[in-house]
Design an enzyme around this catalytic site. Structure first.
Site, PDB file in Angstrom:
ATOM      1  N   HIS A  87       0.852  -1.198   0.000  1.00  0.00           N
ATOM      2  CA  HIS A  87       0.000   0.000   0.000  1.00  0.00           C
ATOM      3  C   HIS A  87       0.877   1.232   0.000  1.00  0.00           C
ATOM      4  CE1 HIS A  87       0.685  -1.283   4.151  1.00  0.00           C
ATOM      5  NE2 HIS A  87       0.696  -0.014   4.459  1.00  0.00           N
ATOM      6  N   HIS A 143       0.954   5.257   1.072  1.00  0.00           N
ATOM      7  CA  HIS A 143       0.313   6.325   1.852  1.00  0.00           C
ATOM      8  C   HIS A 143       0.454   7.655   1.113  1.00  0.00           C
ATOM      9  CE1 HIS A 143       0.384   4.180   5.878  1.00  0.00           C
ATOM     10  NE2 HIS A 143       1.339   3.505   5.271  1.00  0.00           N
TER      11      HIS A 143
HETATM   12  P1  5GP Z   1       1.887   0.508   7.310  1.00  0.00           P
HETATM   13  O1  5GP Z   1       2.451   0.831   8.649  1.00  0.00           O
HETATM   14  O2  5GP Z   1       1.740  -0.991   7.087  1.00  0.00           O
HETATM   15  O3  5GP Z   1       2.603   1.194   6.194  1.00  0.00           O
HETATM   16  O4  5GP Z   1       0.450   1.160   7.301  1.00  0.00           O
HETATM   17  C1  5GP Z   1      -0.711   0.475   7.552  1.00  0.00           C
HETATM   18  C2  5GP Z   1      -1.792   1.533   7.600  1.00  0.00           C
HETATM   19  O5  5GP Z   1      -3.045   0.919   7.417  1.00  0.00           O
HETATM   20  C3  5GP Z   1      -1.861   2.296   8.929  1.00  0.00           C
HETATM   21  O6  5GP Z   1      -1.739   3.690   8.672  1.00  0.00           O
HETATM   22  C4  5GP Z   1      -3.209   1.917   9.503  1.00  0.00           C
HETATM   23  O7  5GP Z   1      -3.821   2.982  10.184  1.00  0.00           O
HETATM   24  C5  5GP Z   1      -3.989   1.506   8.267  1.00  0.00           C
HETATM   25  N1  5GP Z   1      -4.988   0.458   8.497  1.00  0.00           N
HETATM   26  C6  5GP Z   1      -4.809  -0.728   9.138  1.00  0.00           C
HETATM   27  N2  5GP Z   1      -5.934  -1.463   9.113  1.00  0.00           N
HETATM   28  C7  5GP Z   1      -6.850  -0.732   8.414  1.00  0.00           C
HETATM   29  C8  5GP Z   1      -8.215  -0.950   8.045  1.00  0.00           C
HETATM   30  O8  5GP Z   1      -8.820  -1.971   8.356  1.00  0.00           O
HETATM   31  N3  5GP Z   1      -8.828   0.030   7.333  1.00  0.00           N
HETATM   32  C9  5GP Z   1      -8.187   1.189   6.973  1.00  0.00           C
HETATM   33  N4  5GP Z   1      -8.877   2.084   6.269  1.00  0.00           N
HETATM   34  N5  5GP Z   1      -6.899   1.431   7.301  1.00  0.00           N
HETATM   35  C10 5GP Z   1      -6.246   0.492   8.016  1.00  0.00           C
END
Ligand code: 5GP
Ligand code: ZN
Length: 138
Positions: A101, A103
Site C-alpha cells: 500500500h 500512503h
Molecule cells: P503501514 O504501517 O503498514 O505502512 O500502514 C498500515 C496503515 O493501514 C496504517 O496507517 C493503519 O492505520 C492503516 N490500516 C490498518 N488497518 C486498516 C483498516 O482496516 N482500514 C483502513 N482504512 N486502514 C487500516
C-alpha cells in the site's frame, strides 16, 4: 491473485465495505483508519502483493499514475501545503499490513506528522562501493 486472510485484499475487493475515494479495475483508494493528517489515504492494489519487491511493473506504473491524480485532488480540495508519499516494506521499515500500500499524507504547517531521520555522511568512496555492490543486481 488474492490472499486468504489478508484484510487489504478483502477491502480492495469489496469483501469488507470501505468508503472508497477512488476505484478502478486495478486499485482502490481508501481513507486510513488512523490518519496521520486530514485526508490521509492509502492506495491498495486489488491483487495481492506483499510489498514493493513483488510488484509487477504495470501495476507499479498504474499505482503511481493514480498517486499523481489523487495528490492533485488532495492539494486542490484540501489546500494542503505539502504531501508525503510513504510506502513501507518490511517490519523494519514500519510495515504493519503485509499487502502493498502507498500512503498519501497531506501536510499542513504545524501538523503533528513526523517523518524524519538523522542525516548521515556520504563520500565518493562509499558511493563507489555501494555502486559496485548494487549495480550487478539491477
Ligand atoms: P503501514 O504501517 O503498514 O505502512 O500502514 C498500515 C496503515 O493501514 C496504517 O496507517 C493503519 O492505520 C492503516 N490500516 C490498518 N488497518 C486498516 C483498516 O482496516 N482500514 C483502513 N482504512 N486502514 C487500516
Ligand atoms: Zn492482500
Amino acid at each position: 491473485m488474492k490472499k486468504e486472510d489478508c484484510i487489504f485484499c478483502k477491502i480492495a475487493n469489496g469483501e469488507i465495505p470501505a468508503n472508497a475515494l477512488y476505484e478502478d479495475e486495478v486499485v482502490k483508494v481508501i481513507f486510513d483508519l488512523s490518519p496521520a493528517s486530514r485526508g490521509h489515504v492509502l492506495i491498495l492494489p486489488k491483487n495481492h502483493f506483499d510489498n514493493v519487491y513483488s510488484l509487477d511493473s504495470q501495476t507499479a506504473a498504474h499505482i503511481f499514475q493514480v498517486a499523481v491524480k489523487i495528490a492533485n485532488g488532495l492539494k486542490t480540495a484540501l489546500n494542503c501545503e505539502g504531501l508525503n508519499i510513504v510506502q513501507n516494506n518490511g517490519e523494519a521499515a514500519g510495515q504493519t499490513v503485509m499487502h502493498f500500500h502507498m500512503h498519501l499524507i497531506p501536510r499542513y504547517k504545524q501538523d503533528t506528522v513526523n517523518i524524519t531521520w538523522v542525516p548521515g555522511e556520504n563520500s565518493e568512496q562509499k558511493i563507489e562501493e555501494l555502486k559496485a555492490k548494487i549495480i550487478p543486481y539491477l
